[in-house]
Enzyme design. Structure first.
Site, PDB file in Angstrom:
ATOM      1  N   HIS A 116       0.918  -1.181  -0.012  1.00  0.00           N
ATOM      2  CA  HIS A 116      -0.062   0.084   0.020  1.00  0.00           C
ATOM      3  C   HIS A 116       0.853   1.373   0.001  1.00  0.00           C
ATOM      4  CE1 HIS A 116       0.375   1.429   4.238  1.00  0.00           C
ATOM      5  NE2 HIS A 116       0.665  -0.020   4.395  1.00  0.00           N
TER       6      HIS A 116
ATOM      7  N   ASP B 244      -0.636   4.419   0.716  1.00  0.00           N
ATOM      8  CA  ASP B 244      -1.082   5.821   1.700  1.00  0.00           C
ATOM      9  C   ASP B 244      -0.457   5.592   2.974  1.00  0.00           C
ATOM     10  OD1 ASP B 244      -2.359   2.887   2.107  1.00  0.00           O
ATOM     11  OD2 ASP B 244      -3.859   3.934   3.537  1.00  0.00           O
TER      12      ASP B 244
ATOM     13  N   GLU C  75      -5.131   1.505   2.965  1.00  0.00           N
ATOM     14  CA  GLU C  75      -5.082   0.287   3.855  1.00  0.00           C
ATOM     15  C   GLU C  75      -4.852   0.979   5.470  1.00  0.00           C
ATOM     16  OE1 GLU C  75      -2.311  -2.120   6.779  1.00  0.00           O
ATOM     17  OE2 GLU C  75      -2.081   0.054   6.251  1.00  0.00           O
ATOM     18  N   GLU C  76      -4.347   2.313   5.705  1.00  0.00           N
ATOM     19  CA  GLU C  76      -4.293   2.838   6.951  1.00  0.00           C
ATOM     20  C   GLU C  76      -5.667   3.097   7.431  1.00  0.00           C
ATOM     21  OE1 GLU C  76      -1.825   2.565   8.476  1.00  0.00           O
ATOM     22  OE2 GLU C  76       0.100   2.736   7.328  1.00  0.00           O
TER      23      GLU C  76
ATOM     24  N   ASP D 229       4.516  -5.759   4.545  1.00  0.00           N
ATOM     25  CA  ASP D 229       3.878  -4.521   5.357  1.00  0.00           C
ATOM     26  C   ASP D 229       4.080  -4.535   6.790  1.00  0.00           C
ATOM     27  OD1 ASP D 229       2.373  -2.182   5.592  1.00  0.00           O
ATOM     28  OD2 ASP D 229       0.579  -3.025   5.594  1.00  0.00           O
TER      29      ASP D 229
ATOM     30  N   HIS E  77     -26.036  19.806  34.840  1.00  0.00           N
ATOM     31  CA  HIS E  77     -25.035  20.747  35.777  1.00  0.00           C
ATOM     32  C   HIS E  77     -24.664  19.677  37.105  1.00  0.00           C
ATOM     33  CE1 HIS E  77     -23.325  23.442  38.442  1.00  0.00           C
ATOM     34  NE2 HIS E  77     -23.609  24.775  37.638  1.00  0.00           N
TER      35      HIS E  77
ATOM     36  N   ARG F 159      -7.918  -7.835  21.035  1.00  0.00           N
ATOM     37  CA  ARG F 159      -7.064  -8.733  19.956  1.00  0.00           C
ATOM     38  C   ARG F 159      -7.472 -10.123  19.892  1.00  0.00           C
ATOM     39  NH1 ARG F 159      -5.096  -5.198  16.081  1.00  0.00           N
ATOM     40  NH2 ARG F 159      -4.749  -3.107  17.288  1.00  0.00           N
TER      41      ARG F 159
END
Length: 523
Positions: free
Chosen positions: A145, A147, A212-213, A241, A273, A388
């Site tokens: 990629h 980008d 990709e990012e 990558d 408040h 993950r």
């Protein structure tokens, strides 16, 4: 043979594999001097070609650095819609470079991106290219990629992030390591064979994207759409990558997946408040903090039932692999600037970085976070956290486990507020077989170029396209990084060392040759 497996792939030594079949035929009674002479001739020819190719790379390294400088100068930030024209230009530059090399190049339209305000924006086209169509050769497809992550000088960069700057052999610039230099190194590897009128040892295809990012919008659909056309003759996928773990070259064989969640707690019809209403209402923020605290213990143990039980056990073989990897715990600790890590020994640290799940709380939307003070009770707050994924976890099951668990914890609070849990990303982990001939070829190529053995490593992050290639195409994949462990990807002062860039190009040249040695035979 009654049980025949056609097309099984094994790696045989050099080009002499045919001499290893039928052990009792007269062919195998060649005398030893003749075999040694043949080996010498073959190895001499290959060594001469490799030497000539590497000399070509060395003599053109300034040209390669200048090309990288030109690419880094294009602010191809995929997260900034105001830079979309630069992103389109970046894809055009890639396509033109590959066309000038004689490749069969296409700019594939992958549709539009819908923005939060409802407007649509054209996605940058995906560049595909092909070099060689010899049906007798393997075909590899290189993914990359071009980008980049956002970068500004005022973010803390020592140099202009979009002006490649060479300081003591390190090439500083946004996208230098992630992923423009690796993409160029592959292109230059192919170009070296061409410049010296040497036949490519394998057919080479490229798939270069520009999103990709920000999640590779449109890429999965494009891969599926071209499964039976562009990808139909691809044997192997190569991804570069990622980065090394230490100063020792590495081959990557696994990445973690990611399940990303929003947990929204809604109470009053508007912000209140804290002086006027504090103490009389059950506050959404208090509820949210309360349930987030039940996700993970201070020692890092995930408290959601079923998550840890789904993880594939750590084998003795894997433990031994981790033990042999070059990794300095103190250097790692100093690099990230902490006084204490969750684990103190190398194996535990690597295992929890690569092959165990973890919960990370990223932030809370709707909470007051500006400088100064504001005495507000937020009416609605949304926590953003991720888990993950590792083998053998299933994102669909994790979604159910997390949703059911948080609702059960919330119910015990007996709060009148409303909880809504949503999973917005469900990316699966990816794991390869390190015994596959692709990895054996990688070890040989690394040994040839760097004169040292490769580390076999995993990545803690997620590269979703790897799993897409695996699931949609059913192809074998290898991740072959050339980025350094200290390149600072996504951070300030990202860099690619000149050494890694140039020697990485030689690695790719060598690897193409080694892949050509993988033979398809019937067992």
């Amino acid at each position: 043979m009654s049980r025949q497996q056609k097309g099984a792939t094994v790696r045989l030594p050099e080009r002499l594999s045919h001499t290893h079949t039928h052990t009792h035929t007269s062919r195998d009674k060649m005398n030893l001097p003749a075999v040694l002479s043949l080996l010498l001739v073959v190895s001499t020819v290959q060594a001469f070609q490799y030497t000539e190719l590497t000399q070509f790379i060395d003599s053109h390294q300034e040209e390669y650095v200048e090309t990288l400088r030109d690419w880094v100068a294009i602010e191809s930030d995929s997260s900034n819609v105001m830079r979309r024209k630069d992103l389109h230009r970046m894809m055009d530059v890639v396509a033109q470079k590959l066309r000038l090399m004689g490749g069969t190049v296409e700019l594939v339209d992958i549709g539009e991106q819908e923005l939060p305000d409802g407007q649509t924006l054209l996605l940058p086209k995906v560049v595909t290219a092909q070099f060689g169509t010899d049906v007798n050769k393997h075909t590899v497809c290189v993914y990359g990629h071009v980008d980049v992550q956002p970068a500004k000088l005022e973010d803390g960069w020592a140099t202009d992030p979009y002006n490649l700057t060479d300081i003591n052999g390190h090439l500083y610039g946004r996208g230098a390591s992630d992923n423009k230099a690796p993409v160029l190194a592959w292109i230059h590897a192919v170009g070296a064979y061409q410049a010296l009128n040497m036949e490519l040892p394998v057919n080479v295809k490229f798939v270069i994207e520009g999103m990709e990012e920000t999640g590779s919008n449109g890429l999965d659909a494009m891969i599926l759409a071209q499964r039976d056309t562009f990808f139909s003759d691809v044997d192997y996928i190569i991804i570069s990558d990622c980065g090394w773990l230490s100063r020792r070259p590495a081959l990557t064989y696994g990445t973690r997946g990611n399940c990303y969640f929003f947990a929204e707690v809604e109470g009053p019809k508007q912000d209140l408040h804290s002086g006027v209403y504090g103490g009389t209402v059950i506050e959404p923020m208090t509820d949210l903090i309360g349930i987030l605290d039940t996700l993970i213990s201070p020692s890092g143990k995930i408290l959601i039932p079923g998550i840890r039980e789904a993880v594939a056990p750590l084998s003795d073989e894997e433990w031994k692999m981790y033990q042999d990897i070059q990794f300095d715990v103190e250097e790692y600790k100093n690099k990230i600037g902490v006084s204490q890590l969750m684990y103190s020994n190398k194996v535990d640290l690597l295992a929890h970085r690569w092959r165990y799940p973890t919960v990370t709380i990223h932030g809370i939307e709707g909470a007051f976070s500006d400088p100064g003070t504001k005495t507000v009770i937020p009416a609605k707050v949304t926590a953003k956290f991720s888990i993950r994924q590792v083998p053998d976890m299933d994102p669909a099951m994790v979604e159910k486990q997390v949703t059911d668990y948080l609702h059960s914890v919330f119910a015990k609070r007996k709060s009148p507020n409303k909880l809504k849990v949503t999973m917005v990303i469900g990316a699966k982990p990816w794991l390869a077989d390190t015994q596959h001939p692709l990895y054996e070829a990688g070890k040989i190529a690394i040994k040839r170029v760097f004169d040292m053995d490769a580390d076999l490593i995993r990545e803690g992050g997620t590269i979703p396209v790897a799993r897409t290639f695996q699931d949609v195409l059913g192809k074998s994949i290898i991740m072959m990084p050339i980025g350094g462990f200290d390149d600072g990807m996504h951070s300030q002062n990202e860099k690619m060392s000149r050494y890694n860039y140039i020697e990485g190009t030689k690695l790719f040249i060598s690897y193409l040759n080694e892949v050509s040695q993988i033979q398809k035979i019937s067992v």
